[in-house]
Design a protein around this motif. Sequence first.
Motif, PDB file in Angstrom:
ATOM      1  N   VAL A 254       0.855  -1.191   0.000  1.00  0.00           N
ATOM      2  CA  VAL A 254       0.000   0.000   0.000  1.00  0.00           C
ATOM      3  C   VAL A 254       0.888   1.238   0.000  1.00  0.00           C
ATOM      4  N   LYS A 255       0.954   1.887  -1.143  1.00  0.00           N
ATOM      5  CA  LYS A 255       1.830   3.046  -1.327  1.00  0.00           C
ATOM      6  C   LYS A 255       1.027   4.252  -1.777  1.00  0.00           C
ATOM      7  N   PHE A 256       1.605   5.419  -1.573  1.00  0.00           N
ATOM      8  CA  PHE A 256       0.951   6.632  -2.069  1.00  0.00           C
ATOM      9  C   PHE A 256       2.002   7.593  -2.616  1.00  0.00           C
ATOM     10  N   GLN A 257       1.554   8.502  -3.474  1.00  0.00           N
ATOM     11  CA  GLN A 257       2.411   9.586  -3.965  1.00  0.00           C
ATOM     12  C   GLN A 257       2.310  10.709  -2.966  1.00  0.00           C
ATOM     13  N   ASP A 258       3.432  11.131  -2.410  1.00  0.00           N
ATOM     14  CA  ASP A 258       3.362  12.239  -1.456  1.00  0.00           C
ATOM     15  C   ASP A 258       3.295  13.572  -2.208  1.00  0.00           C
ATOM     16  N   GLU A 259       3.327  14.684  -1.480  1.00  0.00           N
ATOM     17  CA  GLU A 259       3.141  15.990  -2.132  1.00  0.00           C
ATOM     18  C   GLU A 259       4.267  16.309  -3.102  1.00  0.00           C
ATOM     19  N   ASN A 260       5.397  15.637  -2.926  1.00  0.00           N
ATOM     20  CA  ASN A 260       6.526  15.854  -3.839  1.00  0.00           C
ATOM     21  C   ASN A 260       6.590  14.781  -4.929  1.00  0.00           C
ATOM     22  N   ASN A 261       5.428  14.086  -5.101  1.00  0.00           N
ATOM     23  CA  ASN A 261       5.383  13.037  -6.129  1.00  0.00           C
ATOM     24  C   ASN A 261       6.310  11.863  -5.872  1.00  0.00           C
ATOM     25  N   LYS A 262       6.670  11.688  -4.619  1.00  0.00           N
ATOM     26  CA  LYS A 262       7.527  10.561  -4.276  1.00  0.00           C
ATOM     27  C   LYS A 262       6.652   9.424  -3.771  1.00  0.00           C
ATOM     28  N   GLU A 263       6.946   8.215  -4.165  1.00  0.00           N
ATOM     29  CA  GLU A 263       6.149   7.066  -3.732  1.00  0.00           C
ATOM     30  C   GLU A 263       6.596   6.621  -2.335  1.00  0.00           C
ATOM     31  N   GLN A 264       5.628   6.453  -1.441  1.00  0.00           N
ATOM     32  CA  GLN A 264       5.958   6.062  -0.069  1.00  0.00           C
ATOM     33  C   GLN A 264       4.971   5.014   0.429  1.00  0.00           C
ATOM     34  N   TYR A 265       5.424   4.197   1.385  1.00  0.00           N
ATOM     35  CA  TYR A 265       4.488   3.291   2.055  1.00  0.00           C
ATOM     36  C   TYR A 265       3.651   4.068   3.067  1.00  0.00           C
ATOM     37  N   VAL A 266       2.441   3.591   3.263  1.00  0.00           N
ATOM     38  CA  VAL A 266       1.503   4.231   4.181  1.00  0.00           C
ATOM     39  C   VAL A 266       1.813   3.809   5.618  1.00  0.00           C
ATOM     40  N   TRP A 267       1.496   4.653   6.588  1.00  0.00           N
ATOM     41  CA  TRP A 267       1.654   4.354   8.017  1.00  0.00           C
ATOM     42  C   TRP A 267       0.304   3.960   8.605  1.00  0.00           C
ATOM     43  N   ALA A 268       0.313   3.002   9.502  1.00  0.00           N
ATOM     44  CA  ALA A 268      -0.962   2.416   9.947  1.00  0.00           C
ATOM     45  C   ALA A 268      -1.144   2.403  11.462  1.00  0.00           C
ATOM     46  N   THR A 269      -2.409   2.384  11.864  1.00  0.00           N
ATOM     47  CA  THR A 269      -2.752   2.075  13.260  1.00  0.00           C
ATOM     48  C   THR A 269      -3.941   1.117  13.260  1.00  0.00           C
ATOM     49  N   SER A 270      -4.100   0.412  14.349  1.00  0.00           N
ATOM     50  CA  SER A 270      -5.364  -0.284  14.596  1.00  0.00           C
ATOM     51  C   SER A 270      -5.623  -0.260  16.095  1.00  0.00           C
ATOM     52  N   TRP A 271      -6.892  -0.350  16.467  1.00  0.00           N
ATOM     53  CA  TRP A 271      -7.254  -0.222  17.882  1.00  0.00           C
ATOM     54  C   TRP A 271      -8.616  -0.873  18.108  1.00  0.00           C
ATOM     55  N   GLY A 272      -8.755  -1.500  19.287  1.00  0.00           N
ATOM     56  CA  GLY A 272      -9.997  -2.227  19.526  1.00  0.00           C
ATOM     57  C   GLY A 272     -10.352  -2.370  20.997  1.00  0.00           C
ATOM     58  N   VAL A 273     -11.646  -2.401  21.236  1.00  0.00           N
ATOM     59  CA  VAL A 273     -12.168  -2.855  22.536  1.00  0.00           C
ATOM     60  C   VAL A 273     -13.303  -3.831  22.231  1.00  0.00           C
ATOM     61  N   SER A 274     -13.602  -4.667  23.199  1.00  0.00           N
ATOM     62  CA  SER A 274     -14.537  -5.759  22.931  1.00  0.00           C
ATOM     63  C   SER A 274     -15.524  -5.954  24.077  1.00  0.00           C
ATOM     64  N   THR A 275     -16.369  -6.972  23.913  1.00  0.00           N
ATOM     65  CA  THR A 275     -17.315  -7.341  24.968  1.00  0.00           C
ATOM     66  C   THR A 275     -16.595  -7.741  26.260  1.00  0.00           C
ATOM     67  N   ARG A 276     -15.276  -7.931  26.193  1.00  0.00           N
ATOM     68  CA  ARG A 276     -14.479  -8.127  27.405  1.00  0.00           C
ATOM     69  C   ARG A 276     -14.707  -6.995  28.404  1.00  0.00           C
ATOM     70  N   LEU A 277     -14.975  -5.801  27.892  1.00  0.00           N
ATOM     71  CA  LEU A 277     -15.206  -4.661  28.789  1.00  0.00           C
ATOM     72  C   LEU A 277     -16.311  -4.959  29.797  1.00  0.00           C
ATOM     73  N   ILE A 278     -17.285  -5.756  29.392  1.00  0.00           N
ATOM     74  CA  ILE A 278     -18.389  -6.067  30.319  1.00  0.00           C
ATOM     75  C   ILE A 278     -17.850  -6.862  31.507  1.00  0.00           C
ATOM     76  N   GLY A 279     -16.909  -7.770  31.234  1.00  0.00           N
ATOM     77  CA  GLY A 279     -16.246  -8.478  32.337  1.00  0.00           C
ATOM     78  C   GLY A 279     -15.535  -7.510  33.273  1.00  0.00           C
ATOM     79  N   GLY A 280     -14.860  -6.537  32.702  1.00  0.00           N
ATOM     80  CA  GLY A 280     -14.163  -5.525  33.508  1.00  0.00           C
ATOM     81  C   GLY A 280     -15.125  -4.697  34.338  1.00  0.00           C
ATOM     82  N   LEU A 281     -16.244  -4.374  33.726  1.00  0.00           N
ATOM     83  CA  LEU A 281     -17.263  -3.585  34.422  1.00  0.00           C
ATOM     84  C   LEU A 281     -17.757  -4.348  35.658  1.00  0.00           C
ATOM     85  N   ILE A 282     -18.034  -5.620  35.460  1.00  0.00           N
ATOM     86  CA  ILE A 282     -18.526  -6.458  36.560  1.00  0.00           C
ATOM     87  C   ILE A 282     -17.500  -6.497  37.691  1.00  0.00           C
TER      88      ILE A 282
END
Lengths: 489, 489
Positions: A254-282
């Motif tokens: 997954v690459k993109f052309q930056d503002e200087n027309n240079k090809e670069q790889y994209v930077w990523a994040t991911s993040w999640g919470v789940s039904t596990r939170l209900i266990g924590g709440l309890i």
Amino acid sequence: MASAVTPRNEDYSQWYLDIVKNANLAQNSAVRGCMIIKPYGYGIWERMQRQLDDMFKETGHQNAYFPIFIPKSFLSKEAAHVEGFAKECAVVTHYRLMNDPNGEGVIVDPSAKLEEELIVRPTSETIIWNTYRDWVTSYRDLPLLINQWANVVRWEMRTRLFLRTAEFLWQEGHTAHATEAEAQEETLKMQEVYATFAEEFMAMPVLRGVKTESERFAGAVNTYTIEALMQDGKALQAGTSHNLGQNFAKAFEVKFQDENNKEQYVWATSWGVSTRLIGGLIMTHSDDEGLVLPPKLAPIQVVIIPIPKPNEELDAKAHEIMAELKSRGIRVSYDNDKKKRPGFKFAENELKGIPVRLGLGKRDLANGTIEVARRDTKEKASQPLEGIVDHVASLLEEIQQNLFQTALDFREEHSHTVDTMEEFQAILDQDIPGFIYAHWDGTAETEQKIKELTKASIRCIPNDSVGEVGKCILTGGASERRVVFARAY
Amino acid sequence: MASAVTPRNEDYSQWYLDIVKNANLAQNSAVRGCMIIKPYGYGIWERMQRQLDDMFKETGHQNAYFPIFIPKSFLSKEAAHVEGFAKECAVVTHYRLMNDPNGEGVIVDPSAKLEEELIVRPTSETIIWNTYRDWVTSYRDLPLLINQWANVVRWEMRTRLFLRTAEFLWQEGHTAHATEAEAQEETLKMQEVYATFAEEFMAMPVLRGVKTESERFAGAVNTYTIEALMQDGKALQAGTSHNLGQNFAKAFEVKFQDENNKEQYVWATSWGVSTRLIGGLIMTHSDDEGLVLPPKLAPIQVVIIPIPKPNEELDAKAHEIMAELKSRGIRVSYDNDKKKRPGFKFAENELKGIPVRLGLGKRDLANGTIEVARRDTKEKASQPLEGIVDHVASLLEEIQQNLFQTALDFREEHSHTVDTMEEFQAILDQDIPGFIYAHWDGTAETEQKIKELTKASIRCIPNDSVGEVGKCILTGGASERRVVFARAY
């Protein structure tokens, strides 16, 4: 049914399961490790979802939906990722059943074998980054700020309702950025969204920190976490936000052309919470009488109970109060079952964790009063009916605040600073061990050794940790800051 | 990017796919038949979900969540049910991958074979009724009024974005009742909820009717349907509500003690609508310029475009109008990209189906006017800026109403009553065939024969059909009412 709940100090695990069962939150299903979330438990999840979804949208994210199936080959493209998930993947190999030629029932049709096996998603980085390749060509396409509400499957061997299940519900954010700095900013921003949600809505204080390398998400450059302390002194990882660097962009080209027309790889994040939170709440708030819910997430915030039983006069007054509470946005119900006694109803509503109970009796009515009981402190008081709605509204806020403060006090009381393995072990030997701040030499080897010796792991290196020169509790090696250890769920 | 859309009269199927693609609603994924719902498409689904969920709750239903996996043996317990679904089941046979000993990548670990294969749910009757057995013992436990929002998988061979996909998102209601009459009442109530949603929110008129035996849901006693007519004269089954009788209660042994202490089987219903509705929405209203969305479901209802481009003065006025519109609950965006010309933006926003466009130019500002364009009729008019928010609010209602009326007129225009096979075929030979009301002798054989001859199926027997003695168009056999035929999606 107000069934008995095992006291916490007798058997905390059983107490937890009793709460989940008796408060009608969830149950095991006929499929190993997969749970059924019952309406009352799902009601809590819906409130969590709604609030989190609003917070995601306020921070510029949009929802989308990606397939539940991932081609096996995709999983392999990021080396650490497949290593982390391969051992717990549910695999679809066929797409049809047929009548058993030898007898009864149906069997898998051997002629309907898939060319490439499909994995039921344990997390969606691979299928999403395979898609982002088509979505990103220029810096103008960035950032991509996407979230998905979905079910995922991890074939865990030891499961426990809400805390660790083969299938669970969650949200997973997957963002793409033009710069490393922007990805890092996003990672921290979402950690803070989770921390704010945990503290302000769940009334569950959390440590914000970063994971050590060995506790990182499979494929991440850094994993940020929020860690909560449960009543039994064990930690719960309640949400994680990963800076994925360019790992997935490189794996999926997954690459993109930056503002200087240079090809670069994209930077990523991911993040999640789940039904596990209900266990924590309890495990943050509940007690031996049952569930305790923070008002902001309680499906029912106030219950009105006619004493000793409903009649025309009490019904009329109850409906009047209900209408007023509802107009203030307060979720209220009227427990007007004629067949149950008030004492039984009190216990039942305590078990369900309803924050405020209003007892409405004939004498009260004559006196212009009503009995107000809080679930958290179990205090009861007679209050004037005049102005009761204002009183309840501010009481709900007070309860929300009190639950947070109580949990925070508990955590502070069970946070320890130690400098030797003896002190470390002594804390762990206590009934409620808690968080332990200690020096560590920074190696995965030492971390692993301590875990083997004590079953305590490094929960995180706190975001706000201050530099402090010290010696590793195990090896005496040099350390520049304390990290937080605990036994954990 | 305002790419060209194939005109409808040239190639309706391609037009549909062009709309889905160019309006950024969805795309195919790397997994055969599974779609990716893009943020704009998902935004429409979120509005549908929120509205339907409110309607389900108003009618007394609660949400819950059941496992995605169904043990193979469960599926077989109801004979008609397994017959209906066995041929399109994704089957999980293993739970682990391992490194390929002979080379690169990962393979399925043969030692991690499940004892019993799991089906990825195509629908959840079996796993839910297996659970209801534990939930129901007495008439006091009834009715159970439960809904689930979930993904399901049906391994269809021929797929088409939104209309027929291997995985789709839907809701499935599953209710349990003490009496047959109550189950029938629930079935019809939910059909009416769907019809109301389709007509009042999607602006899509529907016929309410019951399916013939051969078109019934696998395991149902009766299937009620809402049927819409698409612009190409084909029908779309948009939602179904099933009276399941005691079929699943008997298959899963779900019994209760009635008020007389007599043991009885429970009566059941199930009902569902899916992301298929988005396909129906597209094919009801959209045109050769792109998507047309009814205001009630449009993620963006109003777009403001500065003419010829944004400047300080126009920005200030636009933000003032936006604030006012938002305070009225109207979803508005400001298209202030400096690099695109107004004409390009007009086309782009038409493609996205935004109901109202406000063009704000310098001269307008001086004159105290603004250009208001509606997406549905493409009418444009200069309006006084004074009172513009009231004007837009009522215009949105007018557009909603107009879309419904236009679709209703279209359906009426394309509804035909015929008495012979020749007339029947002549209608089907038209460019836009539509609904055909005809007599049928009531046998599955004739139904099948007509389908083979004409590709038209019986869509439903309308709820409001009046008795009329007639002769079957194919066999001349006796008929007591007309049924509705059409070619269908």
